[in-house]
Design an enzyme around this catalytic site. Structure first.
Site, short mmCIF file in Angstrom:
data_model
loop_
_atom_site.label_atom_id
_atom_site.label_comp_id
_atom_site.label_asym_id
_atom_site.label_seq_id
_atom_site.Cartn_x
_atom_site.Cartn_y
_atom_site.Cartn_z
N GLY A 1 -26.90 46.19 15.24
CA GLY A 1 -27.27 46.57 13.88
C GLY A 1 -26.75 45.59 12.85
N VAL B 1 -32.44 47.03 21.00
CA VAL B 1 -31.62 47.56 22.09
C VAL B 1 -32.31 48.80 22.63
CG1 VAL B 1 -29.44 48.64 22.69
CG2 VAL B 1 -29.47 46.61 21.23
N GLU C 1 -33.47 59.37 -8.11
CA GLU C 1 -33.89 58.04 -8.56
C GLU C 1 -35.41 57.88 -8.46
OE1 GLU C 1 -29.80 55.48 -7.82
OE2 GLU C 1 -31.13 55.78 -6.13
#
Lengths: 428, 428
Positions: A10, A78, A171
């Site tokens: 990651g 992965v 937002e």
């Protein structure tokens, strides 16, 4: 003696923070990611709302790590972690990647609480692809409303429901209403985009549940002043191509967006340790997986329980701090030393509400309105990784701010859903 | 009396130039495009080479035409033109769109001279999607080369063949070699991207055949100094997933890009007039279709024959001039007045070769090197439609220029071809 091998899965905030810890250390590090870029997730909603370009909030992982000479970057997904064999299987490589210490930082996606069928009608916002799909739907809705002669259909196309009253929902709602009311009107001939409805639905009693109650009240008031319909204590019980069921009421809306819930990456369940209801790995206080002291989890994939029983929140600063701690502990493990516990230091919370308004909370201090918005601007530009991105984002924002125009109103041709084709209604 | 109805198909240079002619005129204008944006095609190769973001070279058509109150924009694809009924069928509308005058500006795509199977192995560069596909292949090639342990495969992945020595081919080749030699090296650990090969193949005797011979010689010399292998008089006789056959030689290359040939939009054949070998409509001197004085064609879809028998070139300035003339003549037709012939005014030609070098030709004057490059920069930024785009492009270029870095090195996750899967080799 071969150097210890560290594998990081990651390239988000946690993974990159971990990778940088190993600079100059006598270890060989591999960072594996299925994309070639780091994504600045806090600004993803701006891409979804056509305010920023994808490349403004992404930076190539190779570029970020170009000076870390002991780090190699593997572009691949992965597919399996084998903690017994200490191996990772990557789809782009012929042989497994072995490790002496592993750091897993593959995060989470949004969750539909068991209603996976809702996803097609109410897309979420975690990846760049999600953001582009949300943008496509948002912009295409106005295009279709402009062309239809059916008044009910037009109203439904111009109704936008956002499910989830956390920072992303707040937002999104603020930005949507502003674009519809300020940036769009002169573009259309048949519709008045100022009549668009934006409905923000939150199941809990208040918006921004992670912030103090005063912030929730202020956020609600600011959103309502902009024209957003805020519904709290309102659980969504159904979503389809025609709208949303909120309690007993059905709101007709062609556009439903999901900003609620989290489901951790499936890699979490392969690590051999316990996971919670959201699939997060319940780590030990040094961020390792119980039973596998050489495997660490950091970021949104980790359930890190604090002394008071609460979880460390899923925000970027927490992911960065966890990534660093996981890396330091991984170094200790490969050197057969004792690991240290993780301590979360809360630097404060920030949320923005349309132009000029934001909310900032630092411990017992709260700032709101214009000063908080300037602070939000400053912090987000500061944390953007590349210099080019900082400058580009500043330009886009300055332009949007002074002209009320959205620069990046782009629907790519391949993505255009022919508006006359509305089979099953779920691609509206 | 109802106002005359003008329909414009296509929102490129020709279509937009036409639309603007009708400002304040007593006609109702519809602009139909299957994308919601105008594309600044002269800079498309920069998107393909990860130097600019898609939104830098696109502007919403609605935004460009927001102040033209008698113009409406229809987001949809024209599936049929019926010149007898004077109607256009659009996929996003329930009813046909009738017209009193029609202006068709749907341009051309690249052509494979009867070898359509080559397209999968050698994508071209006409749309934004083409550019993103080219970018994906270019960036993914280095990622795969980094991971492979097969030396021959690595060399093949690091070989880039560009077919076509016109401006697009020359600009692509110059930019590719620069990125490989200057921007990429520090990103990789197993490969040295400075060993990449870029081969530019042109069937004719010289590069830039539309420019004077001196420019061709200079372009070749400049490209060769940068490291590009230039092959002129070299016809491509085969393309597959493993490489390109050039005459008797087979060049192993996983990456082949097509910058040769043009095939006009299929709408041209529906207009009832004659078309040439490339599908372009052979128009009368007032740009109307023979037999249909109320139908005009402008831009790359039109074959406009000059007094000396040559065709007006397929460049943006010609498209703009044709669009204006077509619109003025359409106005005359709906007012039952006599139309005027089109005259092409050649403002000059420009091509850039990597950093700092370009070639400019104005009638009998030629400028080359750094001054031509500055001129190229100035002209291209000046012509970019939106203010935001101009500023953003300047920022990206300044950054790339001073750092040798490409800012926008983005491969989106959905587009990632798992490198281990190479069935049939055609997606390499």
């Amino acid at each position: 003696m071969p150097r210890p091998r560290i594998v990081i899965i990651g390239g988000g905030f946690a993974g990159l923070a971990a990778a940088k810890v190993f600079r100059g250390k006598p270890v060989d590090v591999s960072v594996i990611d299925r994309t070639n870029h780091h994504l600045f997730q806090p600004l993803l909603y701006q891409v979804a709302m056509a305010g920023l370009a994808p490349s403004d909030i992404t930076v190539p992982i190779r570029w970020i790590l170009r000076n870390e000479r002991n780090v190699r970057v593997i572009f691949g997904e992965v597919v399996k972690v084998d903690p017994a064999a200490r191996e990772v299987i990557v789809d782009s490589l012929g042989a497994p990647v072995g490790y002496d210490a592993l750091i897993v930082t593959t995060g989470a996606r949004h969750a539909y609480f068991g209603h996976d069928a809702w996803e097609a009608c109410a897309p979420g916002l975690k990846s760049l692809e999600d953001a582009l799909e949300m943008r496509r739907r948002f912009l295409t809705a106005f295009e279709r409303a402009e062309l239809t002669s059916d008044a009910a259909e037009r109203a439904s196309l111009m109704t936008f429901v956002i499910v989830g009253g956390g920072p992303t929902g707040v937002e999104l709602a603020g930005m949507m209403i502003e674009i519809a009311r300020k940036a769009m009107p002169s573009d259309f001939r048949s519709i008045d985009t100022r009549n668009s409805r934006v409905v923000l639905v939150e199941a809990g009693p208040r918006l921004l549940p992670a912030l103090p109650e005063g912030s929730s009240i202020r956020a609600r008031r600011d959103l309502e002043r902009l024209g957003v319909e805020v519904r709290t204590g309102a659980a969504v019980t159904g979503v389809d191509g025609h709208g949303v069921r909120i309690g007993d009421e059905f709101v007709r809306a062609r556009n439903v967006f999901w900003a609620a819930g989290n489901q951790a990456s499936p890699l979490g369940a392969m690590l051999g340790g316990p996971v919670d209801h959201a699939g997060r790995v319940i780590v030990r206080d040094d961020l390792s997986v119980p039973g596998h002291p050489e495997v660490f989890v950091a970021g949104d994939l980790a359930a890190v329980v604090r002394a008071d029983g609460s979880l460390v929140p899923g925000v970027a600063p927490a992911a960065i701090q966890e990534g660093r701690r996981a890396a330091l502990n991984a170094l200790r493990i490969v050197n057969s030393e004792t690991t240290s516990p993780f301590r979360y230091y809360n630097k404060g919370d920030l949320a923005t509400i349309g132009r000029n308004r934001a909310i900032a909370v630092f411990g017992r201090f709260e700032v709101a309105g214009y000063p908080a918005w300037l602070l939000w601007l400053f912090v987000h530009i500061l944390y953007l990784v590349g210099f080019r991105n900082r400058l580009s984002v500043l330009v886009q924002w300055a332009y949007a701010y002074f002209t009320f125009q959205r620069g990046v109103r782009l629907i790519t041709a391949a993505e255009r859903a022919a508006p006359s084709v509305t089979r099953s209604g779920d691609r509206s």
